[in-house]
Design an enzyme around this catalytic site. Structure first.
Site, PDB file in Angstrom:
ATOM      1  N   ARG A 127       0.827  -1.202   0.000  1.00 40.86           N
ATOM      2  CA  ARG A 127       0.000   0.000   0.000  1.00 40.86           C
ATOM      3  C   ARG A 127       0.865   1.258   0.000  1.00 40.86           C
ATOM      4  NH1 ARG A 127      -2.000   1.022   4.264  1.00 40.86           N
ATOM      5  NH2 ARG A 127      -1.168  -0.616   5.605  1.00 40.86           N
ATOM      6  N   LYS A 274      -8.651  -2.149   0.842  1.00 41.49           N
ATOM      7  CA  LYS A 274      -8.634  -1.197   1.947  1.00 41.49           C
ATOM      8  C   LYS A 274      -9.451   0.053   1.629  1.00 41.49           C
ATOM      9  CE  LYS A 274      -6.383  -3.556   4.941  1.00 41.49           C
ATOM     10  NZ  LYS A 274      -7.156  -4.177   6.058  1.00 41.49           N
ATOM     11  N   HIS A 302     -10.804  -3.355  12.548  1.00 40.05           N
ATOM     12  CA  HIS A 302      -9.696  -3.965  11.798  1.00 40.05           C
ATOM     13  C   HIS A 302      -9.268  -5.186  12.593  1.00 40.05           C
ATOM     14  CE1 HIS A 302      -5.491  -3.699   9.806  1.00 40.05           C
ATOM     15  NE2 HIS A 302      -6.342  -4.374   9.060  1.00 40.05           N
ATOM     16  N   SER A 320      -1.375  -5.615   9.828  1.00 37.66           N
ATOM     17  CA  SER A 320      -0.790  -6.629   8.957  1.00 37.66           C
ATOM     18  C   SER A 320       0.483  -7.183   9.585  1.00 37.66           C
ATOM     19  CB  SER A 320      -0.466  -6.026   7.594  1.00 37.66           C
ATOM     20  OG  SER A 320      -1.624  -5.601   6.936  1.00 37.66           O
ATOM     21  N   LYS A 324      -3.461 -11.899  12.471  1.00 33.90           N
ATOM     22  CA  LYS A 324      -4.930 -11.930  12.439  1.00 33.90           C
ATOM     23  C   LYS A 324      -5.456 -13.095  11.591  1.00 33.90           C
ATOM     24  CE  LYS A 324      -6.175  -7.992  10.786  1.00 33.90           C
ATOM     25  NZ  LYS A 324      -4.823  -7.620  10.335  1.00 33.90           N
ATOM     26  N   THR A 325      -4.915 -13.223  10.388  1.00 34.16           N
ATOM     27  CA  THR A 325      -5.385 -14.269   9.482  1.00 34.16           C
ATOM     28  C   THR A 325      -5.002 -15.639   9.995  1.00 34.16           C
ATOM     29  OG1 THR A 325      -5.277 -12.799   7.566  1.00 34.16           O
ATOM     30  CG2 THR A 325      -5.226 -15.154   7.126  1.00 34.16           C
ATOM     31  N   ASP A 339     -10.070 -10.284   8.619  1.00 36.72           N
ATOM     32  CA  ASP A 339      -9.448  -8.958   8.627  1.00 36.72           C
ATOM     33  C   ASP A 339     -10.369  -7.799   8.985  1.00 36.72           C
ATOM     34  OD1 ASP A 339      -7.110  -7.352   8.238  1.00 36.72           O
ATOM     35  OD2 ASP A 339      -7.869  -6.736   6.285  1.00 36.72           O
ATOM     36  N   ARG A 404       1.240 -12.402  -1.257  1.00 32.39           N
ATOM     37  CA  ARG A 404      -0.118 -12.548  -0.732  1.00 32.39           C
ATOM     38  C   ARG A 404      -0.938 -13.528  -1.554  1.00 32.39           C
ATOM     39  NH1 ARG A 404      -2.084  -9.281   3.830  1.00 32.39           N
ATOM     40  NH2 ARG A 404      -0.481  -7.704   4.187  1.00 32.39           N
TER      41      ARG A 404
END
Length: 622
Positions: A127, A274, A302, A320, A324-325, A339, A404
């Site tokens: 990003r 996002k 988030h 990130s 989390k994932t 997410d 990713r």
């Protein structure tokens, strides 16, 4: 201004069956189509499509349009109204169609041995938060948290970027249009339309948006009550640096009044994902009504979420790279999402229709659910593979460390679909990746500490998640998602506090970062250990510990376990002990801990005036 094509138009859900006879396919192009399709079939035959039935293979390779033909003329009309005029429009196309398009027109695309589509995002592999802009508009001016996160953009500059994007898209022979929802709950979901020049982007967003049913497509027609939020993705084409408000050739700009987002100068698909989250971060706190008490309004998070057999919902906050994932993909619990979620008055729902997971170092042994989700229909971004075998090297970071995969939620065997539950969270887990090795792998939080650490949002930027980040560096990101916030962090914090008061939940801070020393001398906390600590939260092990089994950590005041938790030794659970076992001194630990505490205090000063004395006192003390 770029020249505009004025060809005969057709809209297709497939590459091989045009809905119009106005376009003549000449022999050369038809031959090439046959060749590309043959290549697609051959690569799929070589992929490991184990367990697929003949019907599933046929569906995967389907180039049929289905019943969407009734709907397509309305889409043509709406595209016309947006000043777009191209020859071909691919609308909510099957994965097989988008595979064919990517293989044919997008360099660097291939089908790897798992059946997933591997793609390249160009120069940008993460990003670009410094290039995000929000249009200054009277209707939302008093709502937006203006500053380094939401940088003001004049309306005229937005229109200039929009026209530049539209002009570029009009030079393309074909465009891809994706309609889907942000959110699974019909009462709160937001219709979203993506218009892009890349098939890779279309497949990515078909995975990440909540897919509409055939019956729900009518909700995207011109007569629908709620107009879709439109994302113009012209990321292949740069922004004009001379446009007022631009600081580079990249621009990601949003207008809440127009209900539009324009992307220029970056092909990284995460910007679209996002972008939708930014929209939800603005709209959800206004629902169902702006003037309702904080506990009764919708709170965007988030965070990942899962649910156990006893309907106990866990929320995992984190940026990130914090896990989390990985940690929400638990075979013993149903996954709600990995997410982005919304906690509203009736329960929790996922904003997304898919997952976007980091693949660096991925193995089936460590993350079986994610590994097995990489199959036909998934999009692998910026990975390196063997051209002879199609095997992906997940350790290879030649392109980026931010490799990713995007896959539909349904690819997770225990995913809850529809991804919404009418149960409130019972466990709140704040994830951090502490690059200094100071915070315990797990600590129990008071409600005031929850608020302090939620507003602080401490973690480390992990290499690759943003442009220019090559190694972990300490950062604070309010609400564990500052780049995506629209309102002031205190608005989200007030809503979270009100919901905790109303529904109650135990809370823990989990450090998935370094132990035994800082980055470079310590080690990343073992995923095996972190999973056991999460299990200890869910099976009641930690909740059953008496107060005598917890000890306050000096400086930070966090309650850390006195003894082993499951197979996790106390020497790991107690940071200073971990440093001593790694040959460091207590004085070295105290110095680094003091420095980190100072960073916490300096960061929190920005938010202290909007917090209660109890919350202000819940932070570290020097």
């Amino acid at each position: 201004m770029l020249s505009r094509l004025a060809p005969t138009r057709r809209i297709v859900g497939a590459a091989w069956r045009p809905l119009s006879t106005s376009r003549v396919c000449h022999g050369a192009s038809a031959t090439r189509q046959d060749k590309v399709k043959a290549t697609l079939v051959q690569q799929l035959k070589q992929a490991e499509l184990k367990g697929w039935t003949p019907e599933e293979v046929k569906a995967a390779l389907s180039m049929e349009i289905g019943s969407k033909g009734i709907h397509v003329q309305d889409i043509v009309n709406q595209v016309n109204e947006l000043a777009l005029d191209v020859e071909e429009i691919y609308y909510n196309s099957p994965a097989g169609v988008l595979y064919e398009q990517a293989l044919r027109y997008e360099d660097g695309s291939a089908i790897v041995d798992s059946g997933a589509l591997a793609v390249k995002s160009g120069k940008k592999t993460g990003r670009s938060p410094l290039d995000k802009r929000v249009v200054f508009e009277e209707a939302s001016a008093d709502d937006v948290w203006w500053g380094k996160v939401n940088i003001k953009l004049e309306y005229k500059s937005f229109l200039t970027n929009r026209e530049r994007a539209v002009d570029y898209l009009n030079t393309r022979k074909r465009l891809y249009v994706v309609d889907g929802y942000g959110g699974w709950d019909p009462e709160y979901r937001v219709p979203v339309r993506v218009i892009t020049s890349r098939a890779y982007h279309a497949l990515f967003m078909q995975n990440m948006l909540v897919p509409p049913t055939e019956e729900e497509l009518v909700n995207f027609e011109a007569s629908a009550e709620k107009k879709p939020f439109v994302i113009f993705n012209a990321g292949v084409f740069p922004a004009n640096r001379q446009t007022q408000g631009m600081t580079s050739s990249t621009s990601v700009a949003v207008s809440f009044k127009r209900g539009e987002m324009v992307i220029l100068g970056t092909q990284y698909a995460g910007e679209m994902k996002k972008g939708v989250f930014t929209i939800m971060n603005y709209l959800m706190p206004l629902m169902p009504k702006r003037d309702l008490p904080p506990a009764d309004r919708a709170l965007p998070l988030h965070a990942s979420a899962n649910i156990g057999q006893d309907n106990d919902v866990s929320i995992f906050f984190g940026l990130s790279g914090t896990g989390k994932t990985t940690l929400s993909a638990d075979p013993k619990r149903d996954l709600i999402g990995d997410d982005e979620h919304v906690w509203h008055s009736k329960g929790v729902f996922n904003i997304e229709g898919g997952c976007y997971a980091k693949t660096i170092g991925l193995t089936r042994e460590k993350e079986p659910e994610i590994y097995d989700a990489i199959r036909f229909g998934s999009v692998l971004e910026n990975v390196v593979w063997d051209e002879g075998t199609g095997k992906v090297d997940y350790e290879n970071v030649d392109i980026t460390e931010n490799t990713r995969v995007a896959y539909p939620l349904k690819y997770i065997p225990n995913a809850r679909i529809p991804a919404k539950v009418e149960h409130h969270p019972k466990q709140i887990i704040l994830l951090t990746c502490d690059a200094f090795g100071v915070l315990p792998p797990i600590s129990k939080l008071t409600q005031d500490q929850v608020m302090y650490h939620f507003i602080s949002g401490y973690t480390a930027k992990v290499a690759g998640t943003e442009e220019g980040v090559k190694e972990p560096e300490a950062t604070f990101s309010a609400c564990f998602g500052a780049p995506f916030l629209v309102w002031h962090p205190s608005v989200y914090a007030e809503m979270l506090a009100a919901k905790l008061d109303k529904y109650g939940a135990t809370a823990y801070l989990v450090n998935t970062g370094w132990v035994g020393g800082p980055y470079g001398t310590g080690d990343r906390c073992s995923l095996k250990y972190t999973r056991q600590l999460i299990d200890a939260i869910h099976d009641g092990t930690l909740a059953s510990l008496p107060d005598s089994e917890w000890e306050d950590m000096p400086v930070f005041g966090l309650k850390m376990p006195r003894n082993n938790i499951k197979d996790v030794p106390k020497e790991i659970l107690r940071p200073q002990d971990a440093w001593l076992n790694n040959g460091k001194s207590a004085e070295e630990f105290a110095k680094v801990a003091g420095n980190l505490a100072g960073l916490f205090q300096k960061n929190f000063a920005e938010f202290a005036d909007r917090c209660s004395p109890a919350v202000r006192n819940a932070g570290p003390k020097l």
